[in-house]
Design an enzyme around this catalytic site. Structure first.
Site, PDB file in Angstrom:
ATOM      1  N   GLU A   1      65.875  39.582  39.238  1.00 11.50           N
ATOM      2  CA  GLU A   1      64.594  40.266  39.481  1.00 11.50           C
ATOM      3  C   GLU A   1      64.529  41.611  38.786  1.00 11.50           C
ATOM      4  O   GLU A   1      64.020  42.589  39.337  1.00 11.50           O
ATOM      5  CB  GLU A   1      64.369  40.449  40.988  1.00 11.50           C
ATOM      6  CG  GLU A   1      63.483  39.412  41.605  1.00 11.50           C
ATOM      7  CD  GLU A   1      62.470  38.887  40.625  1.00 11.50           C
ATOM      8  OE1 GLU A   1      61.710  39.703  40.087  1.00 11.50           O
ATOM      9  OE2 GLU A   1      62.468  37.681  40.371  1.00 11.50           O
TER      10      GLU A   1
HETATM   11  C1  LIG Z   1      72.021  33.481  40.067  1.00 13.11           C
HETATM   12  C2  LIG Z   1      70.869  33.856  39.223  1.00 13.11           C
HETATM   13  C3  LIG Z   1      69.585  33.486  39.591  1.00 13.11           C
HETATM   14  C4  LIG Z   1      68.505  33.805  38.781  1.00 13.11           C
HETATM   15  N1  LIG Z   1      67.241  33.359  39.117  1.00 13.11           N
HETATM   16  C5  LIG Z   1      66.241  33.480  38.199  1.00 13.11           C
HETATM   17  C6  LIG Z   1      64.976  32.838  38.424  1.00 13.11           C
HETATM   18  O1  LIG Z   1      64.739  32.200  39.453  1.00 13.11           O
HETATM   19  N2  LIG Z   1      64.033  32.926  37.442  1.00 13.11           N
HETATM   20  C7  LIG Z   1      64.253  33.614  36.278  1.00 13.11           C
HETATM   21  O2  LIG Z   1      63.365  33.640  35.445  1.00 13.11           O
HETATM   22  N3  LIG Z   1      65.415  34.258  36.061  1.00 13.11           N
HETATM   23  C8  LIG Z   1      66.418  34.202  36.992  1.00 13.11           C
HETATM   24  N4  LIG Z   1      67.629  34.820  36.765  1.00 13.11           N
HETATM   25  C9  LIG Z   1      67.786  35.608  35.558  1.00 13.11           C
HETATM   26  C10 LIG Z   1      67.859  37.104  35.840  1.00 13.11           C
HETATM   27  O3  LIG Z   1      66.634  37.576  36.309  1.00 13.11           O
HETATM   28  C11 LIG Z   1      68.348  37.786  34.543  1.00 13.11           C
HETATM   29  O4  LIG Z   1      69.722  37.486  34.444  1.00 13.11           O
HETATM   30  C12 LIG Z   1      68.089  39.270  34.537  1.00 13.11           C
HETATM   31  O5  LIG Z   1      66.728  39.504  34.449  1.00 13.11           O
HETATM   32  C13 LIG Z   1      68.781  39.982  33.364  1.00 13.11           C
HETATM   33  O6  LIG Z   1      68.588  39.299  32.150  1.00 13.11           O
HETATM   34  P1  LIG Z   1      69.864  38.950  31.253  1.00 13.11           P
HETATM   35  O7  LIG Z   1      70.845  38.248  32.125  1.00 13.11           O
HETATM   36  O8  LIG Z   1      69.427  38.230  30.045  1.00 13.11           O
HETATM   37  O9  LIG Z   1      70.469  40.350  30.868  1.00 13.11           O
HETATM   38  P2  LIG Z   1      70.033  41.282  29.614  1.00 13.11           P
HETATM   39  O10 LIG Z   1      68.563  41.406  29.561  1.00 13.11           O
HETATM   40  O11 LIG Z   1      70.737  40.819  28.410  1.00 13.11           O
HETATM   41  O12 LIG Z   1      70.617  42.676  30.081  1.00 13.11           O
HETATM   42  C14 LIG Z   1      72.028  42.987  30.038  1.00 13.11           C
HETATM   43  C15 LIG Z   1      72.234  44.394  30.576  1.00 13.11           C
HETATM   44  O13 LIG Z   1      71.581  45.332  29.714  1.00 13.11           O
HETATM   45  C16 LIG Z   1      70.719  46.173  30.448  1.00 13.11           C
HETATM   46  N5  LIG Z   1      69.504  46.439  29.669  1.00 13.11           N
HETATM   47  C17 LIG Z   1      68.754  45.547  28.977  1.00 13.11           C
HETATM   48  N6  LIG Z   1      67.717  46.176  28.389  1.00 13.11           N
HETATM   49  C18 LIG Z   1      67.787  47.462  28.728  1.00 13.11           C
HETATM   50  C19 LIG Z   1      66.996  48.624  28.438  1.00 13.11           C
HETATM   51  N7  LIG Z   1      65.887  48.561  27.707  1.00 13.11           N
HETATM   52  N8  LIG Z   1      67.399  49.801  28.958  1.00 13.11           N
HETATM   53  C20 LIG Z   1      68.508  49.889  29.733  1.00 13.11           C
HETATM   54  N9  LIG Z   1      69.284  48.836  30.027  1.00 13.11           N
HETATM   55  C21 LIG Z   1      68.934  47.642  29.533  1.00 13.11           C
HETATM   56  C22 LIG Z   1      70.379  45.406  31.725  1.00 13.11           C
HETATM   57  O14 LIG Z   1      70.076  46.288  32.800  1.00 13.11           O
HETATM   58  C23 LIG Z   1      71.656  44.605  31.965  1.00 13.11           C
HETATM   59  O15 LIG Z   1      72.543  45.386  32.746  1.00 13.11           O
HETATM   60  C24 LIG Z   1      68.714  34.547  37.588  1.00 13.11           C
HETATM   61  C25 LIG Z   1      70.002  34.962  37.238  1.00 13.11           C
HETATM   62  C26 LIG Z   1      71.077  34.602  38.017  1.00 13.11           C
HETATM   63  C27 LIG Z   1      72.450  35.018  37.580  1.00 13.11           C
END
Ligand SMILES: Cc1cc2nc3c(=O)[nH]c(=O)nc-3n(C[C@H](O)[C@H](O)[C@H](O)COP(=O)(O)OP(=O)(O)OC[C@H]3O[C@@H](n4cnc5c(N)ncnc54)[C@H](O)[C@@H]3O)c2cc1C
Length: 598
Positions: A441
């Protein structure tokens, strides 16, 4: 075996005594739920969580979800029966719109029941939780036809909902979404793409699963300006309104993950699946934000819920476990050692968790009541104020309640020593389950950026100024109350820190945005601590008044609560100074080295 007891009395104290629930009686839904009914709902909700959901928490974690060869997913034993009972008891209908089968009661009540359900079994509570978010988005943005097609079954729980944002190359930055939507002559679209990490994407609890999917219509602009929202059912809706033929939606695999094993996290494949536009073309993010904001508050509540259940079990253990003697002489001389709850450091840990939980619950309810006002009041000014508070508090609650909720779960685990690390006690599950709340989220770093970059400057800073005004008015009104000084004094100091940090951003972040990014997480926590301090000050004011009159046989309960509040003001709130110091140090040092220095 861990246990759980829903904090119904604490919740009723907040609703009734601190926030004056009766004051909201003129809002739609509130008059249908007078306080005696509210109490009955909360007691029943608590019982359901304790007796039906909690016994499945550990077994569900051990067993997890299984994807079968045909792509179906089986949830842990007992989940189906519990879900059926959840629907039969109408828990999913509580706050939903009456036109589509909901009871239309205050959303605040659904929020509270969600805390109980999440403490008892967070993985289970996510299935109806996501459905509630999807229902909110469809209720606000879908056409009447789509509402009639999907909402009644979703509200009844016969069908569940999901949110599909994330793709393998696209997490935080939704502008990178590639899933495509091709318009058809009948007004529908064909959706093709792969979504990952989709919670409750496939399971055996309901007859159909309704996916809300972000996708890009062919030829749409690049980036976030070209994203639209679609409703895509797993099974086509048959002419009699039931789930019909397959619709090109399948679960490719499920993730093996750290926690919430009872909730299926799925890779979802959409192969030319029929979908319908929700809201306007290319305005999908706006429509999805309804669901995301609802989900963010839901995730904040998850953080609190794990902190609460972990605390309750740690207290039971600390009263039972005999190790060492009290520094001031034996407290249980007849036993070989004293229970560890005599040790100040154990008390420090337990008190800090509980003092946080009680203020966090207050802040959740305060915000949820603002949510109800913002959606239901016919007074435009009241609606705007409440909407501002909701917008401001959403990233704060999400970030602070989950960061601290996880830290609290770890600290509660620490009370068990080595036994906390062992599976049978259940403490390591709370830690594992709580961990995801900081990530999904919108990872918490993104919540902090949302607060500093979007919520603070919005409408010329109107929301933050309103918040300052509310707290400063409270401080002014109570400045001569000596009995309250242990609360108003530290709150005033925290407010000074928060206002100084806000001013620092105004003076330093415009000319260098890295200064905002570098201080954003500290600002979010500084804000959260101050808001929690404000909640404690309001609770203390109410308690003092209760103690001054007849406390209804609850004087000890109130006195104890004051002690936890005093602890928060003495021990936790002063952290605001450290946050201010970090914010004011700016970004120069952290940006001074190249990436290869790390
Ligand atoms: C168990 C689980 C359930 C989930 N359920 C859902 C769901 O139901 N629906 C859905 O759509 N998604 C879902 N997700 C996905 C989840 O919302 C994403 O993993 C999350 O939004 C982060 O995206 P990412 O993993 O690609 O990380 P990335 O976007 O690659 O980010 C990696 C890190 O970099 C940081 N970061 C990225 N950009 C910036 C910036 N501009 N400034 C500062 N920091 C930054 C982030 O804070 C993070 O710490 C789920 C994930 C898990 C693990």
């Amino acid at each position: 075996m861990p246990s759980y007891s829903a904090p119904v009395d604490d919740t009723l104290f907040l609703l009734k005594d601190v926030f004056g629930y009766d004051r909201y009686a003129d809002l739609p839904g509130f008059s249908d739920a007078p306080l005696d009914l509210v109490e009955a709902i909360l007691r029943e909700g608590g019982k359901f969580a304790e007796e039906v959901l909690q016994p499945l928490n550990q077994s569900g974690d051990r067993q997890g979800c299984v994807r079968n060869d045909d792509g179906t997913v089986t949830t842990p034993d007992g989940f189906r029966k519990a879900y059926q009972a959840f629907c039969e008891n109408g828990w999913g209908t509580l706050a939903a719109h009456p036109d589509y089968g909901g009871q239309g009661l205050p959303h605040t009540l659904a929020t509270v029941v969600n805390e109980f359900a999440s403490s008892a079994n967070m993985a289970f509570a996510m299935y109806p939780g996501l459905t509630a978010g999807a229902v909110a988005a469809l209720t606000t943005h879908a056409s009447e036809d789509l509402k009639k097609t999907f909402l009644p079954n979703m509200i009844a729980g016969t069908w569940t909902g999901t949110m599909n944002l994330t793709e393998p190359h696209c997490g935080t930055d939704l502008g990178l979404i590639r899933t495509k939507a091709v318009p058809q002559t009948d007004g529908s679209y064909r959706i093709t793409g792969t979504k990952i990490f989709i919670s409750a994407g496939e399971h055996d609890l309901a007859e159909n699963i309704i996916h809300l999917v972000l996708a890009r219509i062919e030829g749409a602009p690049e980036g976030t300006k070209g994203i639209s929202l679609f409703v895509v059912p797993r099974n086509q809706v048959a002419s009699d309104g039931t789930a019909g033929d397959a619709n090109g939606v399948s679960c490719g695999s499920i993730e093996h993950k750290m926690g919430i094993h009872g909730n299926a996290t799925c890779v979802m494949n959409f192969d030319d699946a029929a979908g319908w536009l929700v809201g306007e073309e290319n305005k999908g993010l706006k429509a999805m934000f309804i669901m995301m904001n609802e989900a963010r508050l839901g995730v904040a509540v998850q953080g609190l819920s794990q902190s609460e259940v972990a605390y309750q079990n740690a207290v039971t253990y600390a009263k039972d476990r005999l190790q060492g003697r009290s520094l001031t002489g034996p407290k249980s001389p007849d036993k070989p050692a004293d229970p560890i709850i005599v040790h100040p450091d154990v008390r420090r840990t337990l008190m800090s968790i509980r003092a946080f939980n009680e203020a966090a619950r207050a802040l959740v309810i305060w915000t949820a009541l603002h949510g109800d006002v913002s959606h239901r009041s016919d007074d435009e000014k009241a609606r705007q104020f409440s909407d501002d508070m909701m917008g401001l508090m959403t990233p704060v609650l999400k970030g602070v309640l989950t960061d601290t909720g996880f830290a609290n779960a770890v600290n509660a685990q620490q009370m068990y020593g080595g036994h906390g690390y062992i599976g049978e006690w259940g403490m390591e599950q709370f830690v594992r389950d709580a961990r995801i709340t900081m990530i999904y989220e919108g990872a918490n770093g993104i919540q902090a950026l949302d607060l500093v970059g979007r919520k603070l400057p919005a409408n010329g800073g109107r929301a933050i100024m309103s918040f300052f005004n509310e707290v400063n008015t409270f401080l002014k009104e109570n400045k001569d109350d000596k009995e309250l000084a242990a609360f108003t004094g530290p709150l005033k100091k925290a407010m000074d820190d928060l206002q100084a940090a806000t001013m620092w951003f105004m003076n330093n972040a415009m000319k260098n945005p890295d200064n905002a990014g570098a201080g954003s997480t500290d600002y979010m926590h500084l804000f959260g601590l101050t808001a929690l301090g404000y909640m404690w000050a309001r609770m203390a004011l109410t308690i003092k008044a209760k103690l001054a009159e007849d406390a209804g046989g609850k004087a000890d309960w109130f006195e104890n609560k004051l002690a936890f509040g005093t602890f928060f003001m003495e021990r936790t709130l002063p952290e605001t100074s450290a946050h201010l110091a970090r914010i004011s140090s700016g970004s120069d040092t952290m940006m001074s080295v190249g990436a290869d220095a790390f």
